[in-house]
Design an enzyme around this catalytic site. Sequence first.
Site, PDB file in Angstrom:
ATOM      1  CG  ASP A 250       7.768  -6.109   6.451  1.00 50.15           C
ATOM      2  OD1 ASP A 250       6.883  -5.265   6.227  1.00 50.15           O
ATOM      3  OD2 ASP A 250       8.240  -6.277   7.589  1.00 50.15           O
TER       4      ASP A 250
ATOM      5  CG  ASN B 168      -2.113  -0.924   1.017  1.00 51.74           C
ATOM      6  OD1 ASN B 168      -2.789  -0.852  -0.015  1.00 51.74           O
ATOM      7  ND2 ASN B 168      -2.356  -1.819   1.955  1.00 51.74           N
ATOM      8  CG  ASN B 169       5.407   2.814   0.791  1.00 52.17           C
ATOM      9  OD1 ASN B 169       5.565   3.638  -0.109  1.00 52.17           O
ATOM     10  ND2 ASN B 169       6.102   2.819   1.910  1.00 52.17           N
ATOM     11  CE  LYS B 170      -1.496   5.958  -4.416  1.00 54.74           C
ATOM     12  NZ  LYS B 170      -2.188   5.672  -3.135  1.00 54.74           N
ATOM     13  CG  ASN B 171       7.061   7.123  -1.715  1.00 55.45           C
ATOM     14  OD1 ASN B 171       7.362   7.952  -2.560  1.00 55.45           O
ATOM     15  ND2 ASN B 171       6.370   7.417  -0.638  1.00 55.45           N
ATOM     16  CE  LYS B 172       7.060  -1.367   0.542  1.00 57.27           C
ATOM     17  NZ  LYS B 172       7.079  -2.102   1.832  1.00 57.27           N
TER      18      LYS B 172
ATOM     19  CG  PHE C 293       9.644   6.113   1.288  1.00 60.45           C
ATOM     20  CD1 PHE C 293      10.323   5.676   0.158  1.00 60.45           C
ATOM     21  CD2 PHE C 293       9.277   5.162   2.244  1.00 60.45           C
ATOM     22  CE1 PHE C 293      10.630   4.335  -0.021  1.00 60.45           C
ATOM     23  CE2 PHE C 293       9.568   3.817   2.072  1.00 60.45           C
ATOM     24  CZ  PHE C 293      10.249   3.403   0.931  1.00 60.45           C
TER      25      PHE C 293
ATOM     26  CG  HIS D   5      16.857  -1.539   1.563  1.00 60.30           C
ATOM     27  ND1 HIS D   5      17.135  -0.244   1.223  1.00 60.30           N
ATOM     28  CD2 HIS D   5      15.594  -1.523   2.037  1.00 60.30           C
ATOM     29  CE1 HIS D   5      16.105   0.527   1.510  1.00 60.30           C
ATOM     30  NE2 HIS D   5      15.144  -0.230   1.999  1.00 60.30           N
TER      31      HIS D   5
ATOM     32  CE  LYS E 164      15.472   4.309  -1.294  1.00 54.82           C
ATOM     33  NZ  LYS E 164      14.203   4.652  -0.654  1.00 54.82           N
TER      34      LYS E 164
HETATM   35  P1  ITT Z   1       3.647  -1.972   2.933  1.00 54.29           P
HETATM   36  O1  ITT Z   1       3.664  -2.808   4.177  1.00 54.29           O
HETATM   37  O2  ITT Z   1       2.258  -1.588   2.494  1.00 54.29           O
HETATM   38  O3  ITT Z   1       4.413  -2.561   1.797  1.00 54.29           O
HETATM   39  P2  ITT Z   1       5.095  -0.017   4.551  1.00 54.29           P
HETATM   40  O4  ITT Z   1       5.203   1.480   4.423  1.00 54.29           O
HETATM   41  O5  ITT Z   1       4.458  -0.555   5.787  1.00 54.29           O
HETATM   42  O6  ITT Z   1       4.391  -0.570   3.231  1.00 54.29           O
HETATM   43  P3  ITT Z   1       7.460  -1.604   5.170  1.00 54.29           P
HETATM   44  O7  ITT Z   1       6.679  -2.273   6.244  1.00 54.29           O
HETATM   45  O8  ITT Z   1       8.151  -2.458   4.186  1.00 54.29           O
HETATM   46  O9  ITT Z   1       6.539  -0.549   4.367  1.00 54.29           O
HETATM   47  O10 ITT Z   1       8.565  -0.647   5.732  1.00 54.29           O
HETATM   48  C1  ITT Z   1       8.491  -0.196   7.036  1.00 54.29           C
HETATM   49  C2  ITT Z   1       9.047   1.176   7.154  1.00 54.29           C
HETATM   50  O11 ITT Z   1      10.492   1.106   6.994  1.00 54.29           O
HETATM   51  C3  ITT Z   1       8.580   2.199   6.133  1.00 54.29           C
HETATM   52  O12 ITT Z   1       7.331   2.767   6.462  1.00 54.29           O
HETATM   53  C4  ITT Z   1       9.712   3.209   6.213  1.00 54.29           C
HETATM   54  O13 ITT Z   1       9.561   4.031   7.346  1.00 54.29           O
HETATM   55  C5  ITT Z   1      10.938   2.299   6.420  1.00 54.29           C
HETATM   56  N1  ITT Z   1      11.557   2.033   5.113  1.00 54.29           N
HETATM   57  C6  ITT Z   1      11.447   0.907   4.360  1.00 54.29           C
HETATM   58  N2  ITT Z   1      12.134   1.034   3.212  1.00 54.29           N
HETATM   59  C7  ITT Z   1      12.680   2.270   3.235  1.00 54.29           C
HETATM   60  C8  ITT Z   1      13.487   3.018   2.335  1.00 54.29           C
HETATM   61  O14 ITT Z   1      13.851   2.543   1.150  1.00 54.29           O
HETATM   62  N3  ITT Z   1      13.861   4.237   2.692  1.00 54.29           N
HETATM   63  C9  ITT Z   1      13.503   4.762   3.872  1.00 54.29           C
HETATM   64  N4  ITT Z   1      12.731   4.144   4.765  1.00 54.29           N
HETATM   65  C10 ITT Z   1      12.312   2.911   4.458  1.00 54.29           C
END
Ligand code: ITT
Length: 196
Positions: free
Chosen positions: A68, A8-12, A149, A177, A172
């Site tokens: 995750d 649900n994370n649009k950036n991802k 983000f 990762h 990036k």
């Molecule tokens: P989904 O579960 O819907 O995929 P989320 O925002 O909850 O989205 P994650 O559980 O994978 O995403 O990531 C947890 C948090 O870790 C995320 O909200 C960021 O605060 C941090 N994070 C993950 N990847 C990151 C990145 O590339 N750059 C900066 N912070 C990151």
Amino acid sequence: MEICFATNNKNKLHEVKALLGNEFHILSLAEIGCHEELPETTGTIAGNSRQKAEYVFSRYGITCFADDSGLQVNALQGAPGVDSAFYAGPQKNDQDNVALLLRNMQHVADRSANFITIITLVKGTNDVSQFEGILNGEITRQTCGTNGFGYDPVFRPAGLSINLAEMSREEKNKISHRAKAVEKLVRFLIGHQTNQ
Ligand code: ITT
């Protein structure tokens, strides 16, 4: 090949679409009609990654992957870790999370940390594969940059002199990762395509 990216994370979603290129047709959760929050209750990054992907596969019957991710700070015994999104509270707010992290590290000399991503691909019941990517670096004392983000404004990758939030998405995506885990996913998917 159509695959759903269960996030649900649009950036991802944007980051991963850019990484996967045209080889695969990536569907968002909205495009498959999934509008609910995905469960993330296992207490580990690997467990939550699998839980999200299996949730979508079991309800929508489409090949899908979830990632995750989390930030692990050595001096904080791996925190915020699996709680990275909710570090400062249920509001799931990036600025609040970063502010709390900087506060908790005010007097910490060892700033070493890493981002970890675990992607889980589910192609069928019991057909589950996982791929890991890690980016080492350190937590800076101040925020720098406005791109990206999450904790990007305070994360400086090892060997570089700028933070992730000062990089373009393309820069990036060369080192992140998530990029490393996606690279392994792509290699696996391509291998399986040609084996079929
Ligand atoms: P989904 O579960 O819907 O995929 P989320 O925002 O909850 O989205 P994650 O559980 O994978 O995403 O990531 C947890 C948090 O870790 C995320 O909200 C960021 O605060 C941090 N994070 C993950 N990847 C990151 C990145 O590339 N750059 C900066 N912070 C990151």
